[in-house]
Design an enzyme around this catalytic site. Structure first.
Site, PDB file in Angstrom:
ATOM      1  N   HIS A  21      19.885  -9.560  -6.853  1.00 58.63           N
ATOM      2  CA  HIS A  21      19.013  -8.040  -7.425  1.00 58.63           C
ATOM      3  C   HIS A  21      18.884  -8.335  -8.814  1.00 58.63           C
ATOM      4  O   HIS A  21      19.008  -7.439 -10.014  1.00 58.63           O
ATOM      5  CB  HIS A  21      20.106  -6.431  -6.881  1.00 58.63           C
ATOM      6  CG  HIS A  21      19.757  -5.717  -7.853  1.00 58.63           C
ATOM      7  ND1 HIS A  21      19.643  -4.624  -8.457  1.00 58.63           N
ATOM      8  CD2 HIS A  21      18.121  -5.370  -6.798  1.00 58.63           C
ATOM      9  CE1 HIS A  21      19.427  -3.537  -8.238  1.00 58.63           C
ATOM     10  NE2 HIS A  21      18.416  -3.999  -7.456  1.00 58.63           N
TER      11      HIS A  21
ATOM     12  N   LYS B 273      18.067  -9.665 -12.541  1.00 57.53           N
ATOM     13  CA  LYS B 273      17.316  -8.876 -13.857  1.00 57.53           C
ATOM     14  C   LYS B 273      17.592  -9.876 -14.649  1.00 57.53           C
ATOM     15  O   LYS B 273      17.597  -9.446 -15.910  1.00 57.53           O
ATOM     16  CB  LYS B 273      16.349  -8.504 -13.985  1.00 57.53           C
ATOM     17  CG  LYS B 273      15.730  -7.017 -12.040  1.00 57.53           C
ATOM     18  CD  LYS B 273      16.795  -5.563 -12.260  1.00 57.53           C
ATOM     19  CE  LYS B 273      16.511  -5.326 -11.478  1.00 57.53           C
ATOM     20  NZ  LYS B 273      16.187  -5.724  -9.985  1.00 57.53           N
TER      21      LYS B 273
ATOM     22  N   ASP C 193      13.950 -21.459 -24.361  1.00 56.82           N
ATOM     23  CA  ASP C 193      14.726 -21.540 -25.937  1.00 56.82           C
ATOM     24  C   ASP C 193      13.402 -20.854 -26.258  1.00 56.82           C
ATOM     25  O   ASP C 193      12.510 -20.631 -26.726  1.00 56.82           O
ATOM     26  CB  ASP C 193      14.082 -22.686 -25.514  1.00 56.82           C
ATOM     27  CG  ASP C 193      13.018 -23.558 -25.937  1.00 56.82           C
ATOM     28  OD1 ASP C 193      12.727 -24.039 -26.643  1.00 56.82           O
ATOM     29  OD2 ASP C 193      12.312 -22.695 -24.146  1.00 56.82           O
TER      30      ASP C 193
ATOM     31  N   HIS D 140      10.983   4.908 -15.518  1.00 59.44           N
ATOM     32  CA  HIS D 140      12.166   5.016 -15.933  1.00 59.44           C
ATOM     33  C   HIS D 140      13.500   3.994 -16.345  1.00 59.44           C
ATOM     34  O   HIS D 140      14.098   3.948 -15.143  1.00 59.44           O
ATOM     35  CB  HIS D 140      12.541   6.380 -16.860  1.00 59.44           C
ATOM     36  CG  HIS D 140      13.309   6.100 -18.048  1.00 59.44           C
ATOM     37  ND1 HIS D 140      12.842   5.641 -18.806  1.00 59.44           N
ATOM     38  CD2 HIS D 140      15.075   5.947 -17.885  1.00 59.44           C
ATOM     39  CE1 HIS D 140      13.552   6.129 -20.161  1.00 59.44           C
ATOM     40  NE2 HIS D 140      15.301   5.817 -19.157  1.00 59.44           N
TER      41      HIS D 140
ATOM     42  N   GLN E 292      20.180   4.423 -11.542  1.00 58.83           N
ATOM     43  CA  GLN E 292      18.865   4.765  -9.463  1.00 58.83           C
ATOM     44  C   GLN E 292      20.154   5.631  -8.801  1.00 58.83           C
ATOM     45  O   GLN E 292      19.912   6.357  -8.180  1.00 58.83           O
ATOM     46  CB  GLN E 292      18.897   3.786 -10.025  1.00 58.83           C
ATOM     47  CG  GLN E 292      17.875   3.491  -8.654  1.00 58.83           C
ATOM     48  CD  GLN E 292      17.273   2.081  -7.930  1.00 58.83           C
ATOM     49  OE1 GLN E 292      17.767   0.963  -8.094  1.00 58.83           O
ATOM     50  NE2 GLN E 292      16.321   2.629  -6.648  1.00 58.83           N
TER      51      GLN E 292
ATOM     52  N   HIS F 144      15.528   4.101 -13.080  1.00 58.48           N
ATOM     53  CA  HIS F 144      15.817   2.873 -12.385  1.00 58.48           C
ATOM     54  C   HIS F 144      16.910   2.007 -12.827  1.00 58.48           C
ATOM     55  O   HIS F 144      17.419   1.172 -13.214  1.00 58.48           O
ATOM     56  CB  HIS F 144      13.976   2.117 -12.461  1.00 58.48           C
ATOM     57  CG  HIS F 144      14.893   0.471 -11.182  1.00 58.48           C
ATOM     58  ND1 HIS F 144      14.499  -0.429 -11.347  1.00 58.48           N
ATOM     59  CD2 HIS F 144      14.628   0.314 -10.246  1.00 58.48           C
ATOM     60  CE1 HIS F 144      15.093  -1.321 -11.097  1.00 58.48           C
ATOM     61  NE2 HIS F 144      14.963  -0.929 -10.176  1.00 58.48           N
TER      62      HIS F 144
ATOM     63  N   LYS G 185      20.145   1.583 -15.216  1.00 62.10           N
ATOM     64  CA  LYS G 185      21.336   0.916 -14.795  1.00 62.10           C
ATOM     65  C   LYS G 185      22.253   0.809 -15.821  1.00 62.10           C
ATOM     66  O   LYS G 185      22.593  -0.404 -16.198  1.00 62.10           O
ATOM     67  CB  LYS G 185      21.310  -0.169 -13.885  1.00 62.10           C
ATOM     68  CG  LYS G 185      20.717   0.086 -12.772  1.00 62.10           C
ATOM     69  CD  LYS G 185      18.821  -0.744 -12.679  1.00 62.10           C
ATOM     70  CE  LYS G 185      18.539  -1.130 -11.241  1.00 62.10           C
ATOM     71  NZ  LYS G 185      19.092   0.229 -10.637  1.00 62.10           N
TER      72      LYS G 185
ATOM     73  N   ASP H 299      30.186   7.116 -26.347  1.00 63.98           N
ATOM     74  CA  ASP H 299      30.583   6.914 -27.973  1.00 63.98           C
ATOM     75  C   ASP H 299      30.057   6.739 -28.665  1.00 63.98           C
ATOM     76  O   ASP H 299      30.120   6.583 -30.135  1.00 63.98           O
ATOM     77  CB  ASP H 299      32.308   7.167 -28.565  1.00 63.98           C
ATOM     78  CG  ASP H 299      33.127   7.514 -27.274  1.00 63.98           C
ATOM     79  OD1 ASP H 299      32.977   9.024 -26.454  1.00 63.98           O
ATOM     80  OD2 ASP H 299      34.277   6.900 -27.173  1.00 63.98           O
TER      81      ASP H 299
END
EC number: 3.1.4.4
Length: 856
Positions: free
Chosen positions: A367, A369, A374, A435, A562, A707, A709, A714
């Site tokens: 999972h 991504k 370089d 989103h 999600q 979607h 994560k 603070d």
């Protein structure tokens, strides 16, 4: 010596659950809340019984021990087993929090293994379960129970303890376990008392595989693209104005400028996707074309994609697969090019049972991504830059903060229509707005993202006929042999005196079946902060990062994810489900502790209206049910704290914790008299209209799919990656994940002595501007009651507009999650809105029979 134990269907779930089917105490014990850390040593055991003696019963003419010998022979293991192969699991409230390695053929094993474990559990005992590892199923030898009441004294408890069997008697005369355990409550742990980004001297999250890297820069992204001038300006310290990043354009630019390498990992990578979309300019090439061009220029292009086991490709036959990741299509596109695409299956661990291997390979995924390239550096040299987050480079992901439903079907989203929730088409809509959050790392931490790719690539093996013919071993560039590419020690892009410098740390959820390079010796692995599983080593540092950040929070927590479910050990039912991640309970206890201290604190959690797919389906109804149980547990924990300090008459749980979702509505022609649907002033007959499609076209509304994560704490710490807040993403043995956590040491509460207004503040304010449609001064202090109530009020107004019969244009997208929370923390259906608008499905979910590991 080996790592972990075998499968254990009889006494508990695979990695996270340990049911103890026997009493370890003759009397009743008091249940205590342990919120802090347990420092544990499992030292040695003496005089364990020989469990083979108990297994020499015939099954079809073959003894258990002979069956085990044959299984080990098939697996290539030595078959000389004369006595027990013991290991120990440590559990509390049924949740396994530690596991030793296996010591083969020993009745007097010596482990000397140390665990420093965060806990947030209510329990009467901590259990040390001694087990015998065996391919056909681990067996419990006996249990030692340590009462939590004794631990609450704070004293270290250590010594030799009798190992009891199911009758409450010693499992063998003289059978003893040597252990040491000490509990340190949260209030006595200095690590969590100075905030998350506590200045230049902060060491980051301790006990992780990758250390904190200093001297970097980070770019934070919301959505795949933000057009200039579409979001309000946010002013930062030092007279700086926050710059809204253009994620996919930056990624396309990074690909074009690469000279040596482009490495990509994804759950899905789809070659026809266009990263740059300006006025639908056809001269902007696709991702696939761009990668082919760079490969022809001599750039090493490697693409590592999850191999969906349900997708197949043979001459004259192919299937898309249940998850529609387009993995086979992308592989075929690059087949005769110099771009190397490796479809990577999710494999079970060596020594796991057939059932467990099948579960891993069919349910769990790769999972992560990431994209590593370089880039230009000083003095004509090159450096490594990495992108990490929630955005896969595939169809359906491109979106802007406007999150249009119908208005971009023929422009930005032409040939990129995505809505898997019900049957519809790009001619009709609505599309599913997307989103997401993403990041770019420039500095030493980017080399850790590169190391993750290299470890995964070397461990990956293709699956299927003809896929194993090509060797992938020499595909990786040897960076240390290329003089013009800076090494890790040279890679600092900013010094600590630079007010815009970052400290960054890379975290993962992954195990040794998916990487090459973890230590072979379990004791050495412990030194690299890896955990023991069943025949595998585990990196659970994403979970550790969440726990550390939440515990260190002093003012507020803002989460977009999600999924949001966990801490099932503290639910009012289904406690043994196995969704044992600590995040929901840690947030609830953080709020409860702040209430007791009479200090302001707030948590804002944004989730999808429902998980992607038909909300009436069994899997989604079950996930929603677990989500409801999680919410209920959190609100009741907060209410108990209000009751305890006598504030239950003045305040309510929603003054501290609120759940939201996102949705949009667009005014437009809905239905014309002849029954056709008018889209872009071009009447078309919708193909086989269905009830959900007709209703969505009539109401002109749909959820914006969250979607993301990520988490902001603070306004000084940010965590962004691929991991959801559920057991799949956080356990380390299920889905493979990666994340970054970072802060600016010059923009922290500890450094300033007041509210920081650095890049993370700008990012959070920019997200709120996107969701609410505007900014107010109150939003700068999320912990204040006025802000909490104002945001909730706006979200309730937005929900009213979204759910109304009349179609009106929505300027704000933040919706109060459609459940009712009363003053005692009880979560129930919203009166008059028990199911989702247009598509149906109970909002609080339904308990339906389904494989548990699929939905947690």
């Amino acid at each position: 010596m080996s790592m972990g134990g075998g499968s254990n269907h009889e006494f508990g779930q695979w990695l996270d659950q340990q049911l103890v089917p026997l009493a370890t105490s003759s009397g009743s014990l008091m249940v205590e809340l342990l919120h802090g850390n347990l420092d544990i040593w499992v030292k040695e055991a003496k005089h364990l019984p020989n469990m083979i003696c108990y297994r020499n019963k015939l099954v079809g003419g073959i003894s258990f021990s002979e069956l085990g010998r044959r299984i080990r022979k098939v697996d290539g293991e030595k078959s000389s087993k004369f006595t027990s192969d013991p290991y120990v699991t440590v559990s509390i409230s049924g949740a396994v929090i530690g596991r030793t390695f296996v010591i083969s053929n020993s009745e007097n094993p010596v482990w000397m293994q140390h665990f420093d474990v965060p806990v947030a559990h209510s329990a009467a005992e901590v259990h040390f379960v001694v087990k015998d590892n065996d391919p056909i199923g681990s067996k419990i030898i006996g249990v030692v129970g340590i009462p939590t009441k004794q631990l609450c004294s704070g004293n270290r408890i250590e010594g030799l303890f009798p190992i009891l069997n199911s009758s409450g008697k010693p499992c063998r005369k003289g059978a003893m376990l040597s252990l040491s355990i000490q509990y340190t409550p949260m209030e006595r742990m200095r690590l969590y008392q100075k905030g998350v980004g506590s200045g230049v001297e902060c060491v980051g999250v301790p006990g992780t595989y990758f250390p904190l890297r200093k001297g970097g820069r980070v770019t934070l992204y919301q959505d795949a693209h933000v057009d200039d001038g579409t979001l309000p300006s946010v002013h930062l310290d030092g007279g700086i104005q926050y710059r809204h990043g253009k994620c996919w354009e930056d990624m396309a630019d990074a690909i074009r400028r690469a000279r040596r390498l482009i490495y990509i990992t994804g759950w899905s990578v789809f070659h026809p996707v266009r990263l740059v979309r300006r006025n639908n300019d056809p001269t902007e090439g696709t991702l696939g074309e761009l990668l082919k061009v760079k490969s022809q220029e001599g750039v090493r292009v490697l693409v590592l994609v999850w191999d969906d086991p349900t997708s197949m490709s043979f001459p004259g036959f192919s299937t898309k697969g249940l998850m529609n990741t387009s993995d086979e299509e992308t592989r075929r596109f690059f087949k005769h090019s110099s771009v190397q695409v490796l479809l990577c299956p999710r494999y079970g661990g060596k020594g796991h049972s057939f059932i467990k291997k099948s579960e891993v390979e069919t349910i769990y995924t790769h999972h992560q991504k990431t994209m590593i390239v370089d880039a230009e550096a000083a003095q004509n040299r090159r450096k490594i830059v990495a992108f990490v987050g929630g955005l896969d480079l595939c169809n359906g992901r491109f979106d802007t903060p406007k999150h249009s439903l119908f208005g971009t079907l023929k422009t930005l989203h032409k040939d990129d229509f995505h809505n898997p929730n019900f049957v519809t088409t790009e001619d009709v809509g609505p599309r599913e707005p997307w989103h997401d959050l993403h990041s770019k790392i420039d500095g030493p931490a980017a080399y850790d993202v590169l190391a993750n790719f290299e470890e995964r690539w070397m461990a990956s093996k293709p699956r299927g006929i003809g896929k194993g013919r090509t060797s992938f071993d020499d595909s990786l560039l040897r960076i240390n042999r290329i003089p013009d590419i800076m090494g890790l020690s040279e890679a600092s892009s900013a010094n600590d005196n630079d007010p815009e410098s970052w400290h960054v740390q890379v975290f993962r959820s992954i195990d040794s079946t998916s990487v090459k390079g973890f230590p072979k010796d379990p004791e050495e692995a412990t030194g690299r902060n890896l955990l023991c599983g069943k025949n595998i080593l585990i990196d659970m540092s994403i979970h550790a990062a969440y726990v550390k950040a939440i515990r260190s929070a002093q003012h507020f927590i803002y989460i977009e994810n999600q999924y949001f479910l966990g801490s099932s050990f503290n639910w009012d039912s289904n406690k043994d489900l196995g969704a044992n991640n600590l995040i929901p309970m840690e947030i609830a206890l953080k709020i409860a502790n702040k209430i007791r201290a009479r200090e302001n604190f707030a948590a804002y959690i944004v989730i999808p209206m429902w998980p992607e797919g038909a909300p009436t389906s069994k899997p989604i109804q079950r996930i929603l049910y677990w989500q409801h149980k999680t919410m209920q547990m959190m609100y009741q924990t907060i209410y108990k704290a209000l009751l305890e300090v006598g504030l239950d008459g003045q305040l309510e749980p929603q003054d501290f914790l609120n759940f939201f979702c996102l949705g949009n509505r667009e005014v437009g022609t809905r239905e014309v008299p002849d029954g056709t649907v008018n889209v872009y002033n071009c009447p078309r007959k919708p193909p086989q209209p269905n009830a959900a499609q007709v209703q969505a076209l009539k109401s002109r509304r749909f959820m914006i799919y969250v979607h993301s994560k990520g988490m902001v704490v603070d306004d000084e710490f940010v965590l962004i990656g691929s991991a959801n807040i559920n057991q799949r993403s956080l356990e380390g043995t299920r889905d493979t994940e990666i994340a970054m956590g970072g802060y600016q040491p010059h923009h922290s509460w500890a450094k300033k002595g007041s509210r920081p207004r650095g890049q993370i503040f700008g990012y959070r304010m920019s997200l709120w501007a996107e969701h609410l449609g505007f900014l107010e001064q109150e939003f700068e202090e999320p912990e204040n009651m006025e802000c909490v109530r104002r945001v909730r009020q706006l979200s309730e107004l937005n929900w009213g507009q979204y759910a109304a019969e009349e179609v009106t244009e929505m300027s704000g997208h933040l919706l109060k999650y459609p459940v009712q929370v009363d003053k005692t923390g009880k979560v129930s259906s919203l009166p008059g809105c028990e199911t989702f608008p247009d598509l149906g499905g109970k909002i609080i979910g339904s308990f339906l029979t389904l494989q548990e590991n699929l939905t947690i």
